[in-house]
Design a protein around this motif. Structure first.
Motif, PDB file in Angstrom:
ATOM      1  N   PHE A   1      47.866  16.983  27.627  1.00  0.00           N
ATOM      2  CA  PHE A   1      46.948  17.892  28.312  1.00  0.00           C
ATOM      3  C   PHE A   1      46.996  17.659  29.813  1.00  0.00           C
ATOM      4  O   PHE A   1      47.633  16.714  30.291  1.00  0.00           O
TER       5      PHE A   1
ATOM      6  N   ASN B   1      41.579  24.435  26.507  1.00  0.00           N
ATOM      7  CA  ASN B   1      42.106  23.405  27.415  1.00  0.00           C
ATOM      8  C   ASN B   1      43.600  23.626  27.569  1.00  0.00           C
ATOM      9  O   ASN B   1      44.308  23.785  26.582  1.00  0.00           O
TER      10      ASN B   1
ATOM     11  N   GLN C   1      40.278  21.933  20.990  1.00  0.00           N
ATOM     12  CA  GLN C   1      40.649  21.885  22.407  1.00  0.00           C
ATOM     13  C   GLN C   1      40.369  23.205  23.114  1.00  0.00           C
ATOM     14  O   GLN C   1      40.872  23.421  24.223  1.00  0.00           O
TER      15      GLN C   1
ATOM     16  N   CYS D   1      46.644  18.432  16.722  1.00  0.00           N
ATOM     17  CA  CYS D   1      46.306  17.891  18.044  1.00  0.00           C
ATOM     18  C   CYS D   1      45.536  18.913  18.880  1.00  0.00           C
ATOM     19  O   CYS D   1      44.755  18.541  19.752  1.00  0.00           O
ATOM     20  N   LEU D   2      45.772  20.180  18.617  1.00  0.00           N
ATOM     21  CA  LEU D   2      45.143  21.233  19.428  1.00  0.00           C
ATOM     22  C   LEU D   2      43.764  21.643  18.917  1.00  0.00           C
ATOM     23  O   LEU D   2      43.051  22.382  19.583  1.00  0.00           O
TER      24      LEU D   2
END
Ligand code: MG
Length: 390
Positions: free
Chosen positions: A253, A168, A165, A161-162
């Motif tokens: 997030f 962020n 990113q 999921c990261l």
């Protein structure tokens, strides 16, 4: 060029799955190192098949037996042979593109640190090492430029999921938990049998982690693991019971978006992703049919019924040598339960009594951690003997 892989704990559950993945991708991988605690027959078969350059056997009497049975074969093949707990470090020092640590418990700690100090990439299934020495591991990663690829299914999900990113900021990590075999059990937990506790509803795993899942200690260890892997404060990691084990974890997030990773629960997938990262390859696990699944359920965990989870969270908050004392005493208590020396509910009682007596030095250097580890093991053993007498 084939990717060179060393497997620590190649004869266990993680090792089995990893070798299946490697077998399907033989043109991409070469196995250069293998190790076992004491399963020498299985190790021998793996050596014949994979032809590694180095092997290790942790248990000294298994090592002696191995030399007797296969010593001349090993010599003829010019394979380096290591023995004892140090064999894991010795193997971690051998050249490899990736070291998969699938050993169980605190025994893997020095191998992890050795590999990271050499700037190596470690696919980590051995969560206990990270729980014990999280600060130290983070320092090593920063200083020597190595990398950890999580193998634990939840952490693999967070990691996925990261990706992309870059910087962020994470509002929250949602760490999902199946709840294990006893989450809905209405009977007396002090009377459950070893066989029953080993029947996990969704996952096929090794014995120690399956018991940890049943007490929910596993989820506590995983919260600490996520804290160190992703540098997210403990209060921003939320544990959520999700009985179906379809969402393996999620990240929320700043903008309120939540990204999650879903799949059929099968360890082959996170293991394969760590091995083939950053590539994705076909994986022969069952596909999700969301229309058939229809709904996904979530609830907050029942902390009262599962005191081991509370103990883990308490140790995490206290930091210092507490997580090491937690993990070590739990390890001893779980094996005492597996050997039918104590009751299921006494696993948490042992850990609690050890933590009550633990004097946290607040230090996180290796010497202090190993000292706390040894201390907690002997106190746990003392407590177990007390329970046995009653
Ligand atoms: Mg897990």
């Amino acid at each position: 060029m084939k990717k060179k892989i060393t497997l620590l704990g190649s004869t266990g559950s993680i090792g089995d799955s990893a070798l299946k993945v490697l077998d399907r991708n033989r043109d991409a991988f070469e196995v250069v190192g293998l190790s076992t605690e004491s399963n020498i027959e299985k190790l021998y078969l793996q050596i014949k098949k994979w032809k590694p350059r180095a092997v290790g056997i942790v248990n000294p009497s298994a090592y002696a037996q191995f030399i007797k049975s296969y010593g001349s074969f090993i010599k003829a093949q010019k394979i380096k042979l290591f023995s004892g707990v140090e064999s894991l470090e010795n193997l971690a020092e051998q050249k490899a593109d990736l070291i998969l640590s699938g050993v169980v418990g605190g025994v893997g700690i020095k191998a992890l640190l050795t590999a990271l100090k050499l700037g190596r990439t470690v696919a980590l299934a051995n969560k206990e090492s990270l729980v014990m020495a999280g600060e130290l591991v983070r320092q090593c990663l920063k200083r020597y430029g190595g990398k950890i690829l999580p193998v634990d299914s939840e952490h693999s999900a967070m990691f996925q999921c990261l990706e992309g990113q870059n910087g962020n900021s994470i509002h929250k990590i949602i760490l999902t938990a199946s709840g294990g075999p006893f989450y809905r059990y209405s009977g007396d937990l002090s009377k459950v049998t070893v066989d029953y506790a080993l029947k996990h509803p969704n996952w096929i795993m090794g014995k120690k982690i399956t018991i940890d899942s049943a007490t929910l200690m596993n989820k506590g260890l995983e919260k600490i693991e996520a804290h160190y892997l992703f540098g997210v404060p403990l209060k921003r990691i939320e544990i959520l019971i999700h009985r179906q084990s379809i969402i393996h974890s999620a990240v929320e997030f700043e903008d309120g978006s939540i990204l999650a990773q879903l799949s059929h629960p099968d360890m082959c997938l996170p293991i394969q992703y760590a091995l083939t990262y950053p590539e994705r390859k076909p994986c022969p696990i069952a596909r999700l049919n969301l229309a058939r699944i229809k709904q996904l359920d979530f609830e907050v965990p029942d902390f009262k019924r599962f005191p081991a989870l509370n103990l883990a969270l308490l140790a995490a908050k206290s930091g210092g040598t507490f997580p090491a004392a937690l993990s070590a005493s739990n390890e001893i208590a779980v094996y005492a339960f597996l050997n039918k020396r104590i009751r299921f509910t006494e696993i948490a009682s042992v850990v609690e009594q050890v933590l009550e007596r633990h004097k946290n030095t607040g230090r996180t250097d290796l010497e202090s951690i190993l000292f706390a580890d040894q201390w907690a093991r002997s106190k746990a053993e003392e407590t177990i003997r007390k329970f046995e007498r009653n």
